[in-house]
Design an enzyme around this catalytic site. Structure first.
Site, short mmCIF file in Angstrom:
data_model
loop_
_atom_site.label_atom_id
_atom_site.label_comp_id
_atom_site.label_asym_id
_atom_site.label_seq_id
_atom_site.Cartn_x
_atom_site.Cartn_y
_atom_site.Cartn_z
N CYS C 116 0.85 -1.08 0.08
CA CYS C 116 0.06 0.29 0.11
C CYS C 116 0.97 1.15 -0.07
O CYS C 116 1.65 1.67 0.82
CB CYS C 116 -0.94 0.08 1.36
SG CYS C 116 -1.95 1.63 1.32
N CYS C 119 -0.91 4.42 2.29
CA CYS C 119 -0.81 4.45 3.77
C CYS C 119 -0.25 2.91 4.21
O CYS C 119 0.90 2.56 3.76
CB CYS C 119 -2.37 4.65 4.26
SG CYS C 119 -3.54 3.96 3.50
N SER C 120 -1.20 1.98 4.75
CA SER C 120 -0.72 0.83 5.00
C SER C 120 -1.65 -0.19 5.02
O SER C 120 -2.02 -1.03 6.01
CB SER C 120 0.18 0.70 6.24
OG SER C 120 -0.85 1.50 7.21
N CYS C 121 -2.67 -0.13 4.02
CA CYS C 121 -3.96 -0.95 3.82
C CYS C 121 -3.33 -2.40 3.83
O CYS C 121 -2.45 -2.76 3.16
CB CYS C 121 -4.74 -0.80 2.65
SG CYS C 121 -5.37 1.10 2.35
#
Lengths: 95, 115, 214
Positions: C116, C119-121
């Site tokens: 991702c 962000c950090s999905c």
């Protein structure tokens, strides 16, 4: 992917919350599959009523995205792009 | 590979393709307070007070310095709080007074959280 | 009450970081204050927050490993997983909540890896919270541009005849990789196969363990 739609990601650079990565803007790819509709995150992020939009899973070749810097031209990047960020593009020969 | 592929208007969090060093291998186990922040986010957004997009918007607006100097869940509680104030769930004044009360309870998280 | 109720071991089997005994930080003050205000305003309860923590603690890579092992041993399930991974994992009994999951199957000619960049999905409702490296600047920046170099740092070297497909989780979908079943596991049970499936193999930065190592 040759029977798929070929589209260009808009090259816009607005401020604010958007979910279209800069490295893909202005790049062309094939629609891998269509998802959604999903509410527009550009409105949700500000607590606003959000329009539901189709979401496209786009597939880009590494060469399209990185040009000569692409180490392996056959490798690909898939990303989900909301429909208002996409415009039709003329397809090259099928990859 | 000198082409860094950055653009005018590109925002700090939009990192794909920018130059960076080796992937770090450090790992920590999540602490209770971090798990509580995570749970507050899921519960409050699940009840419609804000969205994950609102969480991300504030994290992005906090800027790169916050990304470099605060931990992940420190940034999350800052963003959760901002979204809850924007949604009118409580006021800045209520938060301020409660934080002062919390700080007065003790010097450690365990003491302050045990009320 | 100097200590909290949630003093059991973390999913990794390590104790939680002993933050209860560290000096109270500004952001911890804020977490306590926000939580208490939400409870007082009737938005939530202490029990609901504890239940949410327990729900997340129950989501671990072992859940994903069970899904992968079943896909390896049950062709109908594998087809259902590729058609609708959220529905298939739910039908297996996993509480994935509202997550919209896509399963990506590795083959002898294709290797999938998930990142991702914005962000950090992460498929947290199946695999639990992401590892720290997944949220790092280095992983988020480099994986879309030089995936093979990133994979090599994880010890995964792929031949040029294998196409690498990078998946950037930019929006509403989450992704889990179905790694290729290791050679030499004919006749193995799903339970035994699941022990070969690592977290990283379901992100695409690793491969399943060799049956010799099991």
């Amino acid at each position: 992917m040759s029977d798929r739609q070929y589209m260009r990601v808009r090259a816009d650079m607005p401020p604010g919350h958007v979910r279209t990565p800069a490295y893909l803007r202005g790049k062309c790819g094939w629609v891998e599959r269509t998802l959604g509709p999903f509410p527009n995150p550009e409105a949700l992020a500000y607590g606003l009523q959000a329009q539901a939009l189709p979401l496209m899973r786009m597939r880009f070749s590494m060469t399209e995205v990185w040009g000569a810097a692409a180490a392996n031209p056959n490798d690909t990047i898939d990303a989900e792009i909301y429909s208002h960020w996409l415009e039709p593009a003329e397809a090259p020969h099928a990859p | 590979m000198t082409d860094t592929n950055t653009f005018d208007g590109q925002r700090w969090h939009d990192m794909g393709g920018t130059a960076a060093g080796p992937v770090p291998t450090d790992q920590h186990d999540f602490s209770l307070w971090e798990k509580r922040v995570d749970a507050l986010m899921i519960v409050a957004s699940g009840k419609g007070h804000f969205t994950v997009d609102g969480l991300r918007r504030v994290l992005e607006d906090m800027g790169e310095e916050a990304f470099e100097t605060m931990t992940y869940y420190e940034r999350w509680i800052a963003s959760v709080n901002q979204n809850l104030i924007e949604a009118g769930v409580y006021t800045t004044s209520e938060l301020a007074q409660r934080m002062t009360q919390v700080a007065a309870r003790g010097a450690t998280y365990g003491e302050a959280a045990s009320e | 009450m100097p200590h909290d109720h949630h003093d059991h071991l973390s999913p990794s089997g390590h104790p939680y970081r002993p933050d209860d005994d560290h000096p109270l930080t500004y952001w911890q003050q804020m977490e306590i204050a926000v939580r208490e205000l939400l409870i007082e305003k009737g938005v939530t309860t202490a029990a609901e927050i504890n239940a949410q923590i327990d729900t997340m603690d129950a989501r671990t890579p072992a859940n994903g490993a069970a899904v992968v092992a079943r896909a390896w041993t049950d062709p109908a399930f594998r087809d259902a997983l590729l058609a609708d991974a959220s529905a298939a994992t739910r039908d297996m009994g996993f509480d994935v909540g509202p997550m919209k999951l896509i399963a990506l199957e590795n083959t002898p000619t294709e290797h999938n890896v998930v990142v991702c960049t914005l962000c950090s999905c992460y498929p947290r409702n199946l695999l639990g919270l992401p590892p720290d490296w997944y949220k790092s600047r280095a992983y988020r920046s480099r994986t879309v541009k030089e995936p093979r170099k990133v994979l090599a740092e994880f010890g995964v070297t792929l031949p040029d005849t294998t196409t690498v497909r990078v998946h950037d989780s930019t929006a509403d979908m989450r992704y889990v990789v179905i790694p290729a079943r290791p050679e030499g596991t004919d006749g193995w049970s799903a339970d035994d196969l699941a022990k070969l499936v690592t977290r990283d193999s379901m992100i695409g930065t690793g491969l399943p363990k060799s049956p010799d190592a099991a």
